[in-house]
Design an enzyme around this catalytic site. Sequence first.
Site, short mmCIF file in Angstrom:
data_model
loop_
_atom_site.label_atom_id
_atom_site.label_comp_id
_atom_site.label_asym_id
_atom_site.label_seq_id
_atom_site.Cartn_x
_atom_site.Cartn_y
_atom_site.Cartn_z
N GLU A 138 -10.64 3.54 3.58
CA GLU A 138 -9.75 4.36 2.76
C GLU A 138 -10.03 4.03 1.30
OE1 GLU A 138 -5.65 3.94 4.00
OE2 GLU A 138 -5.92 5.40 5.61
N HIS A 198 -4.00 13.89 0.54
CA HIS A 198 -4.21 13.04 1.71
C HIS A 198 -3.04 13.21 2.69
CE1 HIS A 198 -5.24 9.56 4.17
NE2 HIS A 198 -4.06 9.00 3.90
N ASP A 222 0.84 -1.19 0.00
CA ASP A 222 0.00 0.00 0.00
C ASP A 222 0.88 1.25 0.00
OD1 ASP A 222 -2.36 1.39 0.00
OD2 ASP A 222 -2.61 1.34 2.17
N THR A 265 -9.02 -6.08 3.84
CA THR A 265 -8.94 -5.14 2.73
C THR A 265 -9.91 -5.64 1.66
OG1 THR A 265 -6.58 -4.82 3.19
CG2 THR A 265 -7.38 -4.07 1.04
N GLN A 283 -4.23 2.17 15.21
CA GLN A 283 -3.12 2.74 14.42
C GLN A 283 -2.33 3.78 15.22
OE1 GLN A 283 -4.56 4.57 10.79
NE2 GLN A 283 -2.53 4.76 9.90
N ASP A 304 -9.03 0.05 1.94
CA ASP A 304 -8.04 -0.30 2.96
C ASP A 304 -8.64 0.08 4.33
OD1 ASP A 304 -5.72 -0.79 4.40
OD2 ASP A 304 -4.86 1.17 3.94
N GLU A 353 -9.18 3.74 -2.34
CA GLU A 353 -7.92 3.60 -3.07
C GLU A 353 -8.15 2.93 -4.43
OE1 GLU A 353 -4.60 2.16 -0.88
OE2 GLU A 353 -5.31 2.97 1.04
N GLU A 400 -10.15 12.22 7.42
CA GLU A 400 -10.03 13.56 6.82
C GLU A 400 -11.39 14.25 6.73
OE1 GLU A 400 -7.48 13.95 3.16
OE2 GLU A 400 -7.62 11.79 3.31
N ARG A 403 -8.37 3.45 13.37
CA ARG A 403 -7.56 4.62 13.68
C ARG A 403 -7.02 4.62 15.10
NH1 ARG A 403 -6.21 5.74 8.69
NH2 ARG A 403 -7.96 6.43 7.39
N LYS A 455 -4.40 -2.27 10.11
CA LYS A 455 -4.66 -2.35 8.68
C LYS A 455 -4.89 -3.77 8.18
CE LYS A 455 -3.69 1.98 7.45
NZ LYS A 455 -4.53 2.79 6.58
CA CA Z 1 -4.03 3.00 2.88
#
Ligand code: CA
Length: 461
Positions: A223, A155, A148, A281, A264, A257, A225, A398, A261, A277
Amino acid sequence: MTFKPDDTHNPELKSWVETANDPATEFPIQNLPLCAFEVTHGEGEQLHSHAHPGVAIGDQILDVGLLVESGWMEREAPEDLVEALQQPYWFGLAHSPRLVHDLRVVLQKFLADGAGGGQQIRRLRDKALRPQSRTRLVEPLPIFNYTDFYASIHHATTVGAMFRPDNPLLPNYKHVPIGYHGRASSIVVSGSPITRPKGQQSPPETDPGSGPVFGPCKLLDYELEVGMYIARGNELGEPVPIGLAHDYMLGLCLVNDWSARDIQKWEYQPLGPFLAKNFATTISPYIVTMDALAPFRRGAMERPAGDPRPLPYLWDDQDQKHGGFEITLEVYLQSAQMAEKQMAPVRLSRGSFRDMYWTFGQMLTHHASNGCNLRAGDLLASGTVSGKESDSRGCLLELTWDGAGADGKPRPRRPIQLPTGETRTFLADGDTVVFKGICEREGYRTIGFGECRGTITGSRV
Ligand code: CA
C-alpha cells in the site's frame, strides 16, 4: 508554523557537494532531509554502535553529529540548537519548529558553495561526508506508535465498491477520518527484507464447509502511503486544536503498509486490521521536513458540492488553504527474474498526494480529539494514496481489480504483464517493490523523499 517559502528555498543556492547541484538529484541543498545512520566504535567485545544524526545532500550523508563534536556547531549555531543536538536522534529539536528551521539555516551555511574557511574547514568537510551507497541508515527517530488512516476517498470508494457495488462509501466516511492503530515494532527501514507472512485464511469458496486453513499468505500486497512524524506530543486528556495542528508535525516520509489480503478478508470483521497488517511496514529513511516542503504546499482537496462540511473541530481555514501537499508518488516492481536479467523495475502506477480527502491537520486533530496523547516520534500514515484514474491506484488490490460482470460477481483479476512474460495479480517471492516521491514546482528546486524499497522473501518454515 509558517507555510511560506523563504530564502532557504532560493533555487539559485548551490553546494560545494557537486552531486547536490545535479538537476536530477532528490537531495539539493534546499531539501536536507533528516536521517540517522549507524556508527560503530571499538573492537571485539568493546564493539558498540549508536545512531548518528545526518542529512542527505546529493549522493552523500552529512554527519551532523560530527559537526557538533568538532565544535563547528558551537561556533555557528544558536546555543539552544547546539544543546538540542546533544540528544539522541532528532528528539532534541523535533518539538520545536523554530529549532528545525535554525538547523536548516546553519546547515545551508556549512554546505553552501563559496562558503569560506581555511584548511581546518576543508578537513572537516571531507570528514563529515559519507557516501549514501555505503551508509547503513536506521530509523531517523525511534517510532513509538503507528497509526494508519484511510484518507484517500478514491481508495475508499474503489475498495468499497468491491464489497458494496451500490454503496461503496460507508456513511461515516465524509465526517470522520477513519484510522486504526498499527504496530510500531515491525516498522523497518527501506531495504529490509519482507518475510511473507503466514496466517489463517477463509475456507475455499468451492468448499465452504471445509473450515479455515493456516499457511503462507497467497494475496500479498503493498500500500503506497505518505507518513507524518509527530514533532511534539500533547498531554493525555488534552486535545490539539486544528489551528495549532501544524506545529505538531516534523515532516513526511514514504510508507509501504504491506498487506496480506487473504488474511485480512478472514480476520477483519468486526474489529478491523490485525495480523494482515502488523507483520511489516517499510518507511523511507528520511524525514523531509515541513520547512523543506513549504513551496509544495497547496490547498486541501476541494470537497465536491453537496459533501457535508466536517464538524467545526476538524475545520480551519489555514489548514484548508495550506494543508495539502503536491507530491508525485510512483510505484515500481522488479521480479527476481527481472533482477537476474538486469532489467530495470517497471512502473505500476503514478499518482499525487494532492487527492487526499482529509489533511494531516485533520487526521492529527481527530487523533487527539478524545485526549489520546501523541508523542514525538509517533508516525501517522495517510492510508493508500489512490487517484481517480485507474493508473494512479496505490495497491494491487485496486490495480488488478476488473470490476463485476453482468451477473454481479467480480470478474477475474486483470494480471499485470512484466517484461519477462511473467504476470502478477499479487506479489511473488523475490519481487522488489520501490516507492518514489517527488515534489516539483516551477521556480523551485525539485526535492525527493528517497526510496521506500522492500523485497519479498519466502515464509519461514
Ligand atoms: Ca493502509
